[in-house]
Design a protein around this motif. Structure first.
Motif: not given
Ligand SMILES: N[C@@H](CCC(=O)N[C@@H](CS)C(=O)NCC(=O)O)C(=O)O
Length: 253
Positions: A30-32, A55, A59-62, A73-75, A113, A151
């Protein structure tokens, strides 16, 4: 599970929850996740990694746990930690330079991405998933790939980039990389002599193309885009001296 992390994160360290493993060329597919761990290393903020509960609340990583709170949210996480730890690295650059950093990051995360997603999950994935497709990995990894790929293609379709064919996707990647290469120019890092937050995102977004064997843009990265390749190696040498050993560890697991 999340309640457990609330308690553990009260001990002063950031807990980075991320998807790791299953890649022979990157510490995480995962780039994030790569962006966030690179940021934590760059800023020397104390952290530990959780590779299981990856997760997050959106609902996302990281995602992270810190001082009993969860943040996704990475940002948002980067901005939160930069404020919290007084590490606003981009402040040494002018407002205009920072705006260029922001635009480059947004292009990498919201455009490049998705072209990468298509490359990995629709056109044979000539990178980290290649071996999975060829069945060189375990049945479980093959199964995960088979479940995730439709998905990811469906998300890319909704986003829009997923409607393009292989030639168009490669052209999108090349255009984006040319733009980043122009912004970088002769700089050591994205905006100048010192790395800043946006370098973590750009490095992570390029890593798959640069460090994969058989990258779709291998020829260009060795030629007209060689400053991007050198940049990625510079970031890796600076912040990931354990890159290879990380990979060996993954192979053993
Ligand atoms: N804007 C988010 C993006 C994170 C993201 O899209 N992560 C991917 C993995 S690389 C993911 O969780 N995908 C699962 C999904 O979209 O359902 C961030 O910066 O953290």
């Amino acid at each position: 599970m999340k309640a457990k992390w609330r308690e553990q994160s009260k001990q002063g360290k950031v807990i980075l929850h991320g998807m790791y493993g299953n890649s022979d060329v990157l510490p995480t597919p995962s780039p994030f996740v790569l962006k966030l761990e690179t940021y934590l290393r760059l800023t020397k903020i104390p952290y530990e990694v959780d590779k299981v509960d990856f997760w997050g609340p959106k609902g996302k990583t990281p995602w992270i746990s810190y001082e009993g709170e969860h943040l996704a949210d990475s940002q948002f996480i980067t901005e939160f930690l930069s404020r919290k730890f007084g590490k606003q690295l981009a402040n040494k650059y002018s407002i205009k330079e920072r705006a260029i950093g922001t635009m480059t990051r947004v292009m990498v995360e919201e455009h490049l991405y998705w072209a990468g997603v298509m490359w990995r999950f629709a056109f044979g994935g000539k990178d980290t998933f290649q071996k999975v497709l060829r069945g060189e990995k375990s049945f479980i990894q093959w199964l995960i790939f088979r479940l995730i790929a439709p998905q990811m293609r469906s998300s890319a379709w909704s986003q829009g980039v997923g409607r393009h064919n292989e030639t168009e996707i490669k052209a999108i990647m090349l255009n984006d990389l040319r733009a980043i290469s122009t912004v970088l120019g002769q700089n050591k890092f994205l905006l100048g002599e010192e790395p800043c937050e946006d370098d973590c995102s750009v490095f992570a977004g390029l890593a798959s193309a640069v460090f994969s064997t058989n990258s779709p843009l291998e020829k260009e990265l060795n030629d007209e885009l060689s400053n991007l390749k050198e940049y990625c190696y510079r970031m890796k040498d600076l912040l990931w001296p354990d890159w290879e050993s990380h990979m060996n560890k993954l192979k053993q697991n």
